[in-house]
Scaffold this motif. Structure first.
Motif, PDB file in Angstrom:
ATOM      1  N   GLY A   1      12.270 -66.051 -65.539  1.00 48.61           N
ATOM      2  CA  GLY A   1      12.733 -64.758 -64.787  1.00 48.61           C
ATOM      3  C   GLY A   1      11.772 -63.586 -65.008  1.00 48.61           C
ATOM      4  N   SER A   2      12.216 -62.277 -64.998  1.00 50.94           N
ATOM      5  CA  SER A   2      11.590 -61.116 -65.039  1.00 50.94           C
ATOM      6  C   SER A   2      11.038 -60.979 -66.350  1.00 50.94           C
ATOM      7  CB  SER A   2      12.280 -59.996 -64.453  1.00 50.94           C
ATOM      8  OG  SER A   2      12.788 -60.034 -63.204  1.00 50.94           O
TER       9      SER A   2
ATOM     10  N   CYS B   1      15.792 -55.097 -64.052  1.00 49.27           N
ATOM     11  CA  CYS B   1      14.508 -55.978 -64.371  1.00 49.27           C
ATOM     12  C   CYS B   1      13.366 -55.439 -63.637  1.00 49.27           C
ATOM     13  CB  CYS B   1      14.883 -57.325 -63.969  1.00 49.27           C
ATOM     14  SG  CYS B   1      15.186 -57.807 -62.348  1.00 49.27           S
ATOM     15  N   TRP B   2      12.302 -55.782 -64.004  1.00 49.44           N
ATOM     16  CA  TRP B   2      10.905 -55.534 -63.515  1.00 49.44           C
ATOM     17  C   TRP B   2      10.160 -56.658 -63.318  1.00 49.44           C
ATOM     18  CZ3 TRP B   2      13.955 -52.562 -66.649  1.00 49.44           C
ATOM     19  CH2 TRP B   2      14.120 -51.038 -66.231  1.00 49.44           C
ATOM     20  N   ASP B   3       9.376 -56.647 -62.224  1.00 48.10           N
ATOM     21  CA  ASP B   3       8.412 -57.943 -62.048  1.00 48.10           C
ATOM     22  C   ASP B   3       7.277 -58.013 -63.139  1.00 48.10           C
ATOM     23  OD1 ASP B   3      10.137 -58.795 -59.968  1.00 48.10           O
ATOM     24  OD2 ASP B   3       9.004 -57.780 -58.693  1.00 48.10           O
ATOM     25  N   SER B   4       6.811 -57.011 -63.684  1.00 47.14           N
ATOM     26  CA  SER B   4       5.865 -56.809 -64.712  1.00 47.14           C
ATOM     27  C   SER B   4       5.802 -55.847 -65.712  1.00 47.14           C
ATOM     28  CB  SER B   4       4.429 -56.943 -63.925  1.00 47.14           C
ATOM     29  OG  SER B   4       4.407 -55.344 -63.458  1.00 47.14           O
TER      30      SER B   4
END
Length: 106
Positions: free
Chosen positions: A77-78, A91-94
């Motif tokens: 996941g994130s 959540c954040w993608d990076s």
């Protein structure tokens, strides 16, 4: 008493100073009053209390009822999530996206 760093719980590629969330925001007065950086002993205690062990809190933000734990996600996941009470609430993608969001908050 020496407090061990949470970084010791992270894989080597996340210990790099260029990727360090803590280093990206260190020195900001807003950060120091709004967020705290946990110690390794804190994280081990939270894991024993039921926090998923794939989440490594790197910042905490106390609120009225609960504390938000800003975590590096070592599972699927994130890569960066906020865990609160019993659920992932953001959540954040990076890591870079999280650091950019965090800087906007300060």
């Amino acid at each position: 008493m020496r407090h061990e760093s949470v970084a010791e719980l992270l894989p080597d590629h996340l210990r790099s100073p260029s990727l360090s969330i803590e280093n990206a925001i260190v020195g900001s007065r807003s950060t120091q009053t709004r967020f705290s950086t946990p110690h390794k002993a804190d994280v081990l205690e939270w894991w024993n209390s039921g926090m998923p062990q794939n989440l490594v809190p790197v910042l905490t933000e106390p609120n009225d009822e609960f504390t938000d734990y800003y975590c590096v996600n070592l599972g699927e996941g994130s890569p960066v999530v906020v865990f609160c009470d019993h659920a992932i609430v953001n959540c954040w993608d990076s890591i870079d996206a999280f650091v950019a969001w965090l800087k906007d908050q300060l």
